[in-house]
Design an enzyme around this catalytic site. Sequence first.
Site, mmCIF file in Angstrom:
data_model
loop_
_atom_site.group_PDB
_atom_site.id
_atom_site.type_symbol
_atom_site.label_atom_id
_atom_site.label_comp_id
_atom_site.label_asym_id
_atom_site.label_seq_id
_atom_site.Cartn_x
_atom_site.Cartn_y
_atom_site.Cartn_z
ATOM 1 N N ASN A 139 16.263 -60.164 56.635
ATOM 2 C CA ASN A 139 15.380 -59.028 56.336
ATOM 3 C C ASN A 139 15.833 -58.200 55.126
ATOM 4 O OD1 ASN A 139 17.460 -57.686 57.569
ATOM 5 N ND2 ASN A 139 16.229 -56.710 59.154
ATOM 6 N N HIS A 177 20.221 -53.863 54.435
ATOM 7 C CA HIS A 177 20.758 -52.994 55.486
ATOM 8 C C HIS A 177 20.851 -51.594 54.912
ATOM 9 C CE1 HIS A 177 23.489 -51.242 58.467
ATOM 10 N NE2 HIS A 177 24.099 -50.699 57.429
ATOM 11 N N LYS A 190 21.156 -58.150 51.468
ATOM 12 C CA LYS A 190 21.618 -59.252 52.306
ATOM 13 C C LYS A 190 21.500 -60.602 51.585
ATOM 14 C CE LYS A 190 20.654 -56.944 56.736
ATOM 15 N NZ LYS A 190 20.035 -57.115 58.087
ATOM 16 N N GLU A 225 30.491 -46.509 57.242
ATOM 17 C CA GLU A 225 30.143 -47.748 56.541
ATOM 18 C C GLU A 225 30.601 -47.717 55.076
ATOM 19 O OE1 GLU A 225 25.957 -48.423 57.223
ATOM 20 O OE2 GLU A 225 26.285 -48.869 59.341
ATOM 21 N N TYR A 279 29.253 -55.185 62.273
ATOM 22 C CA TYR A 279 28.145 -55.144 63.234
ATOM 23 C C TYR A 279 28.629 -55.056 64.681
ATOM 24 C CZ TYR A 279 24.374 -55.922 59.836
ATOM 25 O OH TYR A 279 23.456 -55.768 58.834
HETATM 26 P P1 GDP Z 1 18.318 -52.080 60.944
HETATM 27 O O1 GDP Z 1 19.111 -50.804 61.031
HETATM 28 O O2 GDP Z 1 16.872 -51.862 60.605
HETATM 29 O O3 GDP Z 1 18.956 -53.115 60.059
HETATM 30 O O4 GDP Z 1 18.304 -52.693 62.417
HETATM 31 P P2 GDP Z 1 19.410 -52.729 63.566
HETATM 32 O O5 GDP Z 1 20.619 -51.925 63.210
HETATM 33 O O6 GDP Z 1 18.716 -52.446 64.853
HETATM 34 O O7 GDP Z 1 19.839 -54.263 63.613
HETATM 35 C C1 GDP Z 1 20.730 -54.803 62.664
HETATM 36 C C2 GDP Z 1 20.215 -56.118 62.185
HETATM 37 O O8 GDP Z 1 20.205 -57.042 63.276
HETATM 38 C C3 GDP Z 1 18.762 -56.091 61.682
HETATM 39 O O9 GDP Z 1 18.648 -55.732 60.357
HETATM 40 C C4 GDP Z 1 18.319 -57.515 61.922
HETATM 41 O O10 GDP Z 1 18.740 -58.363 60.844
HETATM 42 C C5 GDP Z 1 19.083 -57.898 63.173
HETATM 43 N N1 GDP Z 1 18.230 -57.704 64.349
HETATM 44 C C6 GDP Z 1 17.883 -56.534 64.949
HETATM 45 N N2 GDP Z 1 17.092 -56.731 66.013
HETATM 46 C C7 GDP Z 1 16.919 -58.067 66.106
HETATM 47 C C8 GDP Z 1 16.218 -58.909 67.021
HETATM 48 O O11 GDP Z 1 15.567 -58.454 67.964
HETATM 49 N N3 GDP Z 1 16.293 -60.253 66.777
HETATM 50 C C9 GDP Z 1 17.008 -60.773 65.741
HETATM 51 N N4 GDP Z 1 17.030 -62.094 65.572
HETATM 52 N N5 GDP Z 1 17.681 -60.006 64.856
HETATM 53 C C10 GDP Z 1 17.649 -58.679 65.040
#
Ligand code: GDP
Length: 137
Positions: free
Chosen positions: A112, A115, A9, A126, A49
Amino acid sequence: MEKTLSIIKPDAVKKGVIGQILTRFENNGLRIAATKKIQLSQKEAEEFYAIHKERPFFKDLVEFMVSGPVVVSVLEGENAVLKNRELMGATNPKEAAPGTIRADFAENIDANAVHGSDSLENAKIEIEFFFSKTEIL
Ligand code: GDP
């Protein structure tokens, strides 16, 4: 052999840790079958997303993903989907296990670092989103 999609990222690209992250994949049995640095458009980030469209963090997530270049890669190996998720660590870097990519390089839940596809089915979708068949070697 499985294939999965990784995105380094914008925060990690800005920090200059592309090489360190790709090295972790290679050192843990994940071969880089394709990789490229790209700038996502707003439309591409929203489409990628789309599953999170209704979430409160969607707007911030898209804004962050277009804030600078990213590095997208196809990783190949045994149990590649799960292995990549293990190397990444928990979504929130505060909860990520020591030694994981997010524990070492991520700032917060928005920025973070990486991905990774969360299932084999999503990995296929993807990978096709970013790469044509001839780019995966
Ligand atoms: P991943 O698969 O671990 O990347 O997580 P997810 O698919 O659940 O979410 C996609 C991305 O959205 C994450 O990598 C975070 O950058 C963001 N994200 C997920 N949950 C949260 C949240 O509760 N708050 C915020 N600000 N960002 C989130």
